[in-house]
Every structure is written in structure tokens, then in C-alpha cells.
Design a protein around this motif. Structure first.
Motif, PDB file in Angstrom:
ATOM      1  N   ARG A 215     -20.863 -31.750 -50.372  1.00 60.37           N
ATOM      2  CA  ARG A 215     -21.412 -30.401 -50.502  1.00 60.37           C
ATOM      3  C   ARG A 215     -21.084 -29.764 -51.847  1.00 60.37           C
ATOM      4  O   ARG A 215     -21.902 -29.062 -52.426  1.00 60.37           O
ATOM      5  N   PHE A 216     -19.865 -29.973 -52.316  1.00 57.83           N
ATOM      6  CA  PHE A 216     -19.441 -29.356 -53.569  1.00 57.83           C
ATOM      7  C   PHE A 216     -19.576 -30.341 -54.725  1.00 57.83           C
ATOM      8  O   PHE A 216     -20.137 -30.027 -55.770  1.00 57.83           O
ATOM      9  N   PHE A 217     -19.057 -31.550 -54.518  1.00 58.41           N
ATOM     10  CA  PHE A 217     -19.264 -32.631 -55.481  1.00 58.41           C
ATOM     11  C   PHE A 217     -20.408 -33.468 -54.943  1.00 58.41           C
ATOM     12  O   PHE A 217     -20.360 -33.896 -53.801  1.00 58.41           O
TER      13      PHE A 217
ATOM     14  N   LEU B   7     -16.097 -31.337 -48.785  1.00 57.01           N
ATOM     15  CA  LEU B   7     -16.406 -30.899 -50.158  1.00 57.01           C
ATOM     16  C   LEU B   7     -17.293 -31.934 -50.839  1.00 57.01           C
ATOM     17  O   LEU B   7     -18.128 -31.613 -51.681  1.00 57.01           O
TER      18      LEU B   7
END
Lengths: 294, 191, 258
Positions: free
Chosen positions: A61-63, A58
Motif C-alpha cells: 500500500r505504501f511501498f 505497508l
């Protein structure tokens, strides 16, 4: 590195969230062998969840934010690994059972199918895998119910099932019982012991130490983003500094420390079983417990 | 993780929440017996957080869902909701919410946009009415005085929209300013 | 209420149709009633849509749907009957007010259109599992990411609303004024909505993370655990709908030109 049994390898990992003043993880180095169960402890803000997010991809990619150092699984770089490959290696279960439900599916059965559909798994295999995990986690009877009608413990088991149906080799659980009642907690831990028998590598962030110590091989102690200890539970909890990190300790360890009761190897007991055994041993040797007072 | 697209997963998940906030606003307003709808705060908030496109999508889905579940008529007012989402999104980008005066001005602009889009819909579907008691009373009065249907319908709509939209804009910004920065960041579109 | 849906489970012919077929019927019947400013055309569609509702055994629920707009429809008759701009021919008098024929006919036209819209969409909504409609659209080419939004909205909203009662209770116990003057009630509105927004945004972020972990952003072919089959009946109904649509458009253009 390169050792066959090394599953996860982290070297000098440092990470800072966007907009954050300080780094959340600082120069972490640790390696985890295949099939091991690792507990991650530390007080709020220690970086436990952040570590879970890095390992599950994550971060970044997300954060977004700034990540340095090296994180590999089976020798492959995690931050750059293609997503479809990574989710077959690592599964993540979060705290809140409700917010992990996709919300797009109207039955438990379809909820479990969500990840398989995303990966384009063929229908026959899909049904087979779903049936297996639902039976495994005792959810088969609930398969036609709406996910939102399940209890907290059942929901958390559904969350675990929905991740495990993708057959990851590593399962990360970030405080999976923090929002559950005692019954739900027991359900989740029973599930975890089941997973251990399947040979899955497990990382679990947990505050319920009495439960945790019974399931993990080693404990990683985080404090303000740094890894302060990575050892067996009795090593970690026997140190006198443990209390200064604000993480607490198993009630049995605290009790034995208070009474000055150590095991033969010089460490304090961490579990109920160990404590009972120790006390029984004392009785058998004819020693009076009161001698240890003060 | 989406490539070539500003609609990140976080933003997609934000949209249902925006619609839910609209519903909740309407629910609280009627529970507190406030004489307004206050049912576009979610749409506005999504526009402020993630931009005009997301605002438009939230607005459209709001009315589609409302139409599918409660009142099929609200389908056609999806256009109005889209207008609200888009205008708030652009106003936020243009820093039109930096102080109270600008926010008030923005509220008036949003109300005007909403009215201009709603009036043709009112005329086509309802012969000019809005369904709001006060607005329709004014409409009937203007019609009886032989004022044109478009003008009557415009006034019918704007008396209702003006206060409602200005208040929604203020509430949206009050809430937005209070949100933690790290949370706000998650829902920003990738630039 | 766990799902925001009016779906009535049953096993009729209409229930078994592909959701897209029913959606197409609703859209095309609405377009046609708006293409022709004719009460007759509208009435025919209303009757047909009603027939569908009855055969799907959802007539009673349909009345409840219509009930929502009843007052607006009545007010339309009154306002147009009294004040329609082209009113010339008095129809009848009531309590000293003159109702005109033109206005009454105009309101009738508006009513048949709106009523058809509600019934034709009602048939879709009342006889279709919402997630089936979304799955159907995705299988026919709608972006799965967009499909997710549509499907999740139906469950997330009830979920959020169920937390509103918790928040209301919590704030009341802290002495929140919900009955006072207008200003007090407005501040109460803020105190209620604020925590709800914060809460749901935090949960939204977690949900986004959870679905990412389950491959939501993986690109490539997707599979479906529920395949919605297209029956022979579906194919025939769709063809007739397309034909009706084309005929209507052509006819409209001819009327225009002549």
C-alpha cells in the motif's frame, strides 16, 4: 493453513522494491501460531524491516513494487485486506521514537487518540481505551504533556500505546530499542513482557540478543532476503554457521562455545540464566571448568 | 493509500518538512550572514519532488504559518509563494533543470514570476515598498525622480528577488540530485 | 520551544470563543478596512481590535507583534510623505526635507489597515490553541488530511530546527568555515542544509508510515477527542459579522454607483 492456532501464514513470499536491483525477500515460507513471540534477526539488508512492512500491509500500500506469494492472517489475504480491518489486526512500531509521533497532537492523551479518531471510535469508548493504555504503559501522569517533551523510552512506550489502543491481535516491533539508551531499552522490554501476558502475538526485530532470547518462543533468521532458519533460540544460535551470516550471537552463547560448554540437550545456552545454571551444575558435579579449556 | 487523489500520505507529511526547510534556510542564511533570504528552498524542493500543486500548497502553508507565528503581514505574500511553487513544479516537469544554463534560465523565470506577483501586493499594502533596505532605497530614489509607483516597485522587488531566487533554484537542484532515488520515489505523486 | 505558537494560555471571554468566530472577525475586519479607503473606518477597527486584545489580556504580546513591522511602517511614512506622487500640499519641513500632507495621509491609511490586520489576527493567534483552530476547522468541514498538515507543521518545524543546532555543531567540529569569505560561507550553507534535508525526508517517510498504520487513510466518519463547542455568544457574534460584511459590501457598491 486452516489450523485454528495458525495466526500468520506466509507462503513463497518474494518482494522487490521499485527501483531496486535485487529482491528484498525471496521465497519466504513460515507460519506463526497465535500468542507466540517471534524474534527476527539478520544483518543489515537481510529483509527484516521489509518482512515487517509486508505483514503490516505497508507493502504494497505504501511501498509499491512487485510482490508474489501468499500472506494471510487468520486465513485472510493481507495485501488485499481493507485497511480499516488490517489495522485492527496488526500494529507496527518502528525504530525512531520521534518520527512515529503524528506531530499533529499537542498532548500525549490526544496523540493516543489519533488512531481512534481516524477509525471513528465513539467518544466514550475512546476515553475508556485511552485511559486504559496510558495506565498500562505508565504514561497516565504524562497525559497532558507535549509528546515531544518525553524521553526516548517514554516516547517509544507512547508509540506502542498509540498502536495498541487500536486493539490489534498482532504487534510487530521493528528494532524498537535501537535508538534508545539502556534505560529506555529496559522500559520497552518490560512493556513487551507485559504484552505477552495479554496473549498478543508478537514479532520483534532486535539486535540485543541477550534481551531478545528471554522474550521469544522462536527466532527467524534472515539472510539476504532468504529465511535460513526458524527455530528456538538455542537451535538458531548453536549452529556453527551463525557467525558467517554476520548477525552475531548472545554473549553467553559465544562464551560457552568458546569454552565448549553445552547443555544436556546438546545445545549451547543462550541466556544469562541458562549459563549460570549450567556453570552451577558443573560445580555441583565436581567437574573442574579448566578441563574444558582448549 | 488515498484513492482518487495525488495527495498521498507521504506527500502530506512532506509539506510540513518543506516549510521547515524554508525556515532552516532562512536561519542558516542569517547565521552565516549571507545577504539573502534563501527561504524558499523547501517550497521549491517539494515542487520538484511532488509537482506544482504540492509546491503551491507548501508555499501557501509556509506563509500562513509564518503569518500565524511571526509576522501577520506574510499572509498576503502567500500568493508569491504559491507562484514560486507552481513555476518550479512546471519547470521541473519540463526538464528545465537538466543543465546549468537551463537551471539559470529557470531561476530567472522564477524570479520574474515572484516579482510580478509581489508588486501589486507591495503597492496595495505598502504603497510599493518591500521592506528590504536596498530595494526600498532604490524605490525612494525612483519615486523622487517621478518614476511611476508600479515601475519603482517592480525594480524594488526584482533587485532583491533576482539573486535570491536564482540561488535558491541552484541550491534546490544541488540537493535534489544528491538525494537517494528510493527516497525521492516515496514522495512522487501517484500518476 | 516545542510548538511554534504564540498562544498565551488564559481563561478570558475571548479565549473561550470558538476559534472560527475569531478567524471570521479577523477576515471580515480586514476586508472591510480594504473596501473603504478611509482612515476613520480603519481607525475604528484598530480601536475595536485593540479593545479585544486588552480584554483578552494579551496587549503586551500584541505590542511585540506590532514591533516586527514598526520599521517598515516608519519608512512608509517617510517615503510616502516625501515622494507620494500626488503630493502637493507641504505639511512640514524636517532637516530640509519637505513632507507633504497627501503622502502622510496615504501612509496613515496604509498603516491603520496593516495594524488592524496584525491586531485582529493577533487576537486569534494569541488566544487560540493552534490545534483547536485546526480541529475546529476540520469539524466544520475542512479535509482532515489537510487539517493534519496544518496541525503538524506547528510541531514539526521546531523539531527540525532543534536538530539544526546539532548539525551546526557537528559540521563546525569537522572544521566547517562559517566565518570566511562569501564563497566559503555559501559552501557552509550547503553543508548545513544538505544533511538536514536528507534527515528530515527520511523521518518524514517514517512518519507517513506510522500514521498510515494508525488509520490515517481510512475513509469514513471520524470522531474527535476534543470537541470545540459553539456557544450562544459565538452564534451572535457570527451573525453580526455576516451582517456587517453584507452592509459594507452593499454600501461600497452604492458609493461606487453614485
Amino acid at each position: 493453513m486452516g489450523d485454528v492456532s495458525t495466526k500468520i501464514s506466509i507462503e513463497h513470499l518474494t518482494y522487490k522494491y521499485p527501483f531496486a536491483k535485487n529482491v528484498s525477500l525471496e521465497d519466504i515460507t513460515l507460519s506463526i501460531d497465535a500468542g507466540q513471540s517471534i524474534g527476527i534477526i539478520g544483518r543489515n539488508g537481510a529483509g527484516k524491516s521489509t518482512l515487517c512492512y509486508v505483514l503490516s500491509g505497508l507493502i504494497p500500500r505504501f511501498f509499491h513494487g512487485k510482490i508474489t506469494g501468499k500472506v494471510t492472517i487468520d486465513g485472510e489475504d493481507v495485501p488485499t485486506m481493507p485497511v480499516e480491518k488490517l489495522i485492527r489486526k496488526v500494529g507496527l512500531v518502528l525504530q525512531n521514537p520521534f518520527s512515529q509521533i503524528s506531530g499533529a497532537k499537542m498532548t500525549v492523551y490526544e496523540e493516543v487518540a489519533f488512531g481512534l479518531e481516524n477509525l471513528g471510535i465513539e467518544k466514550d469508548e475512546m476515553h475508556e481505551r485511552i485511559d486504559t493504555v496510558l495506565r498500562q504503559f505508565d504514561l497516565y501522569k504524562k497525559k497532558d504533556e507535549n509528546p515531544f517533551e518525553l524521553s526516548g523510552g517514554q516516547l517509544q512506550r507512547l508509540a506502542i500505546a498509540s498502536v495498541l489502543v487500536l486493539k490489534p491481535e498482532i504487534l510487530i516491533l521493528d528494532e524498537p530499542t535501537s535508538q534508545l539508551d539502556p534505560r529506555g531499552t529496559t522500559e520497552v522490554f518490560e512493556t513487551i513482557s507485559q504484552l505477552k501476558t495479554l496473549g498478543i502475538t508478537i514479532l520483534i526485530v532486535e539486535h540485543k540478543f541477550e534481551k531478545l532470547v528471554e522474550y521469544v518462543d522462536k527466532i527467524a533468521l534472515l539472510h539476504e532476503g532468504k529465511l535460513l532458519g526458524y527455530d528456538t533460540a538455542e537451535h538458531i544460535f548453536s549452529t556453527s554457521e551463525i557467525e558467517t551470516y554476520g548477525v552475531g550471537q548472545p554473549i553467553y552463547t559465544a562464551l560457552c562455545k568458546r569454552m565448549g560448554l553445552k547443555k544436556a540437550n546438546g545445545y549451547y545456552p543462550v541466556s544469562f540464566g541458562e549459563t549460570v545454571a549450567l556453570l552451577n551444575g558443573l560445580k555441583g558435579s565436581g567437574m573442574d571448568r579448566r578441563t574444558y579449556n582448549g | 493509500m488515498a484513492k482518487n487523489s495525488k495527495l498521498t500520505t507521504a506527500i502530506l507529511v512532506l509539506i510540513p518538512v518543506a516549510v521547515g526547510i524554508n525556515y532552516a534556510g532562512k536561519l542558516f542564511a542569517s547565521a552565516l550572514k549571507l545577504p539573502l533570504w534563501l527561504d524558499s528552498i523547501g517550497t521549491m524542493l517539494s515542487a520538484v519532488l511532488a509537482g506544482p500543486i504540492v509546491g503551491a500548497i507548501s508555499g501557501a502553508i509556509n506563509n500562513i504559518i509564518y503569518g500565524l507565528t511571526t509576522d501577520p503581514v506574510s499572509f498576503v505574500y502567500a500568493l508569491t509563494s504559491i507562484g514560486i511553487g507552481v513555476s518550479v513544479g512546471f519547470l521541473a516537469k519540463g526538464k528545465m533543470f537538466n543543465n546549468a544554463f537551463r537551471t539559470l534560465l529557470s531561476g530567472l523565470i522564477v524570479a520574474l514570476v515572484a516579482t510580478v506577483i509581489s508588486v501589486p501586493i507591495n503597492v496595495v499594502f505598502w504603497g510599493g515598498q518591500t521592506g528590504n533596505v536596498w530595494g526600498d532605497a532604490l524605490f525612494a530614489f525612483l519615486q523622487s525622480k517621478n518614476v511611476g509607483i508600479w515601475v519603482s516597485s517592480f525594480f524594488d522587488e526584482i533587485v532583491v528577488d533576482l539573486v535570491d531566487k536564482v540561488l535558491c533554484v541552484f541550491i534546490t537542484f544541488g540537493i535534489f540530485k544528491a538525494l537517494p532515488k528510493t527516497l525521492v520515489y516515496t514522495f512522487k505523486g501517484e500518476e | 520551544m516545542k510548538v511554534l505558537s504564540l498562544y498565551v494560555e488564559n481563561d478570558t471571554f475571548i479565549h473561550k470563543l470558538e476559534p472560527i468566530t475569531k478567524l471570521l472577525y479577523a477576515l471580515i475586519s480586514i476586508v472591510i478596512t480594504f473596501l473603504f479607503p478611509s482612515i476613520m473606518v480603519g481607525a475604528v477597527f484598530v480601536a475595536f481590535s485593540l479593545l479585544l486584545a486588552i480584554s483578552a489580556k494579551v496587549f503586551k504580546r500584541m505590542l511585540l507583534l506590532l514591533n516586527v513591522v514598526l520599521i517598515v511602517l516608519l519608512s512608509m511614512v517617510i517615503i510616502q510623505g516625501l515622494f507620494y506622487r500626488q503630493n502637493v500640499t507641504p505639511a512640514f519641513k524636517l532637516w530640509g526635507l519637505t513632507f507633504y500632507k497627501e503622502g502622510l495621509l496615504y501612509s496613515l491609511l496604509l498603516i491603520v489597515r496593516v495594524v488592524n490586520m496584525i491586531i485582529s489576527f493577533g487576537v486569534l493567534i494569541l488566544t487560540t490553541r493552534p490545534s483547536d483552530l485546526v480541529d475546529n476547522l476540520v469539524q466544520k468541514g475542512l479535509s482532515p488530511r489537510f487539517g493534519y498538515v496544518l496541525a503538524s507543521v506547528l510541531q514539526i518545524i521546531p523539531q527540525m530546527l532543534s536538530t539544526t543546532s546539532t548539525i551546526t555543531d557537528a559540521q563546525r567540529s569537522r572544521g566547517l568555515e562559517t566565518e570566511g569569505n562569501l564563497f566559503q560561507r555559501f559552501s557552509a550553507f550547503f553543508a548545513l542544509l544538505g544533511p538536514l534535508v536528507l534527515n528530515s525526508l527520511v523521518e518524514a517517510r517514517e512518519r507517513a508510515m506510522a500514521i498510515e498504520i494508525r488509520g490515517f487513510s481510512v475513509e469514513g466518519k471520524r470522531t474527535f477527542v476534543r470537541q470545540i463547542p459553539e456557544t450562544k455568544a459565538d452564534r451572535w457574534i457570527k451573525i453580526s459579522l455576516y451582517v456587517a460584511f453584507i452592509v459594507a459590501v452593499v454600501w461600497r457598491i452604492i458609493l461606487w454607483v453614485m
